[in-house]
Design a protein around this motif. Sequence first.
Motif, PDB file in Angstrom:
ATOM      1  N   MET A 117      43.634  44.481  29.217  1.00  0.00           N
ATOM      2  CA  MET A 117      42.856  43.248  29.107  1.00  0.00           C
ATOM      3  C   MET A 117      43.174  42.519  27.802  1.00  0.00           C
ATOM      4  SD  MET A 117      40.673  42.817  31.752  1.00  0.00           S
ATOM      5  CE  MET A 117      39.295  41.894  31.222  1.00  0.00           C
ATOM      6  N   GLY A 124      45.941  34.055  31.261  1.00  0.00           N
ATOM      7  CA  GLY A 124      44.953  34.644  30.373  1.00  0.00           C
ATOM      8  C   GLY A 124      43.808  33.682  30.114  1.00  0.00           C
ATOM      9  N   THR A 147      38.841  36.784  35.199  1.00  0.00           N
ATOM     10  CA  THR A 147      40.226  37.140  34.896  1.00  0.00           C
ATOM     11  C   THR A 147      40.954  37.495  36.185  1.00  0.00           C
ATOM     12  OG1 THR A 147      39.552  37.978  32.744  1.00  0.00           O
ATOM     13  CG2 THR A 147      41.692  38.675  33.542  1.00  0.00           C
ATOM     14  N   THR A 203      45.423  39.603  28.290  1.00  0.00           N
ATOM     15  CA  THR A 203      44.962  38.440  29.054  1.00  0.00           C
ATOM     16  C   THR A 203      43.693  37.804  28.503  1.00  0.00           C
ATOM     17  OG1 THR A 203      43.783  39.896  30.567  1.00  0.00           O
ATOM     18  CG2 THR A 203      45.980  39.194  31.232  1.00  0.00           C
ATOM     19  N   VAL A 204      42.933  38.521  27.671  1.00  0.00           N
ATOM     20  CA  VAL A 204      41.663  38.001  27.174  1.00  0.00           C
ATOM     21  C   VAL A 204      41.713  37.894  25.650  1.00  0.00           C
ATOM     22  CG1 VAL A 204      39.173  38.393  26.995  1.00  0.00           C
ATOM     23  CG2 VAL A 204      40.370  38.989  29.097  1.00  0.00           C
ATOM     24  N   ARG A 247      45.058  35.518  35.860  1.00  0.00           N
ATOM     25  CA  ARG A 247      45.951  36.681  35.818  1.00  0.00           C
ATOM     26  C   ARG A 247      47.196  36.406  34.981  1.00  0.00           C
ATOM     27  NH1 ARG A 247      45.198  37.197  41.792  1.00  0.00           N
ATOM     28  NH2 ARG A 247      43.392  38.523  41.979  1.00  0.00           N
TER      29      ARG A 247
END
Length: 176
Positions: free
Chosen positions: A145, A120, A112, A148-149, A117
């Motif tokens: 997070m 995602g 990540t 992005t995840v 960044r």
Amino acid sequence: MDTQLAELIEKLKREGVEEGRLASQKIVQEASAEAVRIVEKAKQEAAGMLEDAREKSLIFQKSGELAVRQAARDAVLRLKGEIHALFDRVFKREISGTLTPETMRDMVMKMTDQWARNTGIEITLNEKEKERLESLLFHGVRKEMRNTVTLRGSRGIEHGFHIGLKGESVRYDFTD
């Protein structure tokens, strides 16, 4: 008259013997010539058969050499396949014990930070590991997070995970 007749008979005998001798000489000469032709023809046929046998022998030899090369190549390929399968089994056995949720968390965080960044990442893993990784990734300070995840569960994955950028079709496979 007897003498004349005796001379005539004698003359006929000589001429007949002479003709017989000449005829027999002619027959012997013709037979000798025919024998020479037969022997010459047999020699030519034998030479042709010998040449044919040599050609067939060379073809057989080349065929044998090719078969040996092919067998050696097949043996090398089979050995490579068996070595590959052995290493694959060992790697899968070792990685399944090493790829803990904590290790996956560290890998996801590195990925990540390095290449996802702004866009995602999307991670697909088995349901049990998904729950453990969610708790490790999204608790406390790491709540950012979640933006992005994305984690997805899959029944088709036993150990490990697939990871890729959100919205992209390319995935890296870290499964066993």
